[in-house]
Design an enzyme around this catalytic site. Structure first.
Site, PDB file in Angstrom:
ATOM      1  N   SER A 119       0.833  -1.202   0.000  1.00 61.25           N
ATOM      2  CA  SER A 119       0.000   0.000   0.000  1.00 61.25           C
ATOM      3  C   SER A 119       0.873   1.259   0.000  1.00 61.25           C
ATOM      4  O   SER A 119       1.668   1.449  -0.920  1.00 61.25           O
ATOM      5  CB  SER A 119      -0.968  -0.061   1.190  1.00 61.25           C
ATOM      6  OG  SER A 119      -2.045   0.813   1.019  1.00 61.25           O
ATOM      7  N   GLU A 132      -2.805  14.013  12.783  1.00 61.14           N
ATOM      8  CA  GLU A 132      -2.972  15.291  12.092  1.00 61.14           C
ATOM      9  C   GLU A 132      -2.165  15.335  10.805  1.00 61.14           C
ATOM     10  O   GLU A 132      -2.660  15.721   9.744  1.00 61.14           O
ATOM     11  CB  GLU A 132      -2.579  16.449  13.015  1.00 61.14           C
ATOM     12  CG  GLU A 132      -3.495  16.647  14.210  1.00 61.14           C
ATOM     13  CD  GLU A 132      -4.914  17.033  13.821  1.00 61.14           C
ATOM     14  OE1 GLU A 132      -5.104  17.559  12.705  1.00 61.14           O
ATOM     15  OE2 GLU A 132      -5.835  16.796  14.628  1.00 61.14           O
ATOM     16  N   HIS A 181      -7.301  -6.204   0.344  1.00 64.25           N
ATOM     17  CA  HIS A 181      -6.145  -5.320   0.299  1.00 64.25           C
ATOM     18  C   HIS A 181      -5.036  -5.776   1.238  1.00 64.25           C
ATOM     19  O   HIS A 181      -3.854  -5.707   0.892  1.00 64.25           O
ATOM     20  CB  HIS A 181      -6.588  -3.894   0.642  1.00 64.25           C
ATOM     21  CG  HIS A 181      -5.495  -2.878   0.544  1.00 64.25           C
ATOM     22  ND1 HIS A 181      -4.715  -2.733  -0.588  1.00 64.25           N
ATOM     23  CD2 HIS A 181      -5.048  -1.951   1.440  1.00 64.25           C
ATOM     24  CE1 HIS A 181      -3.836  -1.752  -0.393  1.00 64.25           C
ATOM     25  NE2 HIS A 181      -4.015  -1.285   0.824  1.00 64.25           N
TER      26      HIS A 181
END
Length: 271
Positions: free
Chosen positions: A101, A193, A253
């Site tokens: 990924s 964040e 996945h």
């Protein structure tokens, strides 16, 4: 064994010193493994241990993940410099490189930039293309959990459940919840964040039009995954002329988790 460190300067990029899990086999070929978004080296520890009889395995935490340092930046050049700094620190001049990924995107870019270092490249369920927006809901859900006020992990799962309906995905997200024994409080181990802000960038293709890697490449695809389309392998020959695709049945996945046996069989046949 774990490796930690501070900030290193490589050219114009700031490279962080990546944490790793080591499955040592001195003298064997070196295999470096890079996990996916919101994953960590822990997700690949079983695979690392299994491959230890054939490789000296280094399973890394990418920046802003696991036990690696946090940074506001998630540019491809910086993540490649992180990897190079790790290799320099451990005096590794030749490696086999596997990435899943997000880790696959970093691995592709690094192999094109440093082909003399990468003997073989294994890309796990990711293509060299831009992707539509994804994971925004999961990040928003994680950010809404008051982790410092949690009494236990079960409470975190209960708070996540209305926002993340899939049980397996909730369990995966909760692998990022760390408990501080000294204070008794919980915290997210990932840099939520910075990763959330970086989503528009990291969903793009990590490769430039002029990038090339001429070495052998294995693209491993989960049969039930929607991350790779039927024509992606053909398109990727532009960058990887010696690419070979293999399909793992009964896997989405997270191929290495959903069908570990099938994934290892594909690796064994190619390696």
């Amino acid at each position: 064994m774990s490796d930690k460190g501070g900030i290193l300067v490589e050219g114009l990029c700031m490279a962080v010193a990546l944490h790793s899990l080591r499955f040592k086999n001195p003298g064997a070929p070196v295999l470096v493994v890079l996990h996916g978004l919101l994953g960590s080296s822990r997700n690949w520890s079983t695979i690392g241990r299994t491959l230890q009889d054939r490789f000296d395995v280094h399973v890394l935490d990418l920046r802003n993940h696991g036990s690696s340092p946090h940074s506001d930046a998630m540019r491809w050049s910086e993540m490649c410099e992180d990897l190079q700094a790790y290799l320099d620190l451990h005096e590794l001049e030749s490696i086999e490189l596997m990435g899943h990924s997000l880790g696959g995107k970093v691995a592709m870019r690094y192999a094109c930039e440093r082909p003399e270092v990468v003997e073989r490249l294994m890309i796990v369920d990711i293509a060299a293309k831009p992707y539509p927006p994804y994971h925004d809901n999961e990040f928003r859900a994680m950010k809404r959990i008051p982790v410092a006020e949690l009494a236990n992990r079960k409470e975190a799962e209960e708070l996540l459940e209305p926002m993340v309906l899939d049980w397996a995905l909730r369990q995966f997200l909760l692998t990022n919840l760390a408990h501080d024994e000294a204070s008794g409080t919980f915290r997210w181990q990932v840099n939520l964040e910075a990763l959330h802000a970086s989503l528009p960038h990291i969903r793009q293709n990590s490769l430039l039009e002029t990038d090339r890697y001429e070495g052998p490449v294995l693209l491993v695809r989960g049969a039930n995954s929607d991350f790779i389309d039927d024509d992606d392998a053909n398109e990727m020959l532009h960058w990887f002329p010696h690419l070979h695709e293999e399909m793992v049945p009964s896997a989405g996945h997270n191929v290495h988790v959903e069908n570990r046996k099938g994934f290892l069989e594909v690796l064994d046949a190619w390696l």
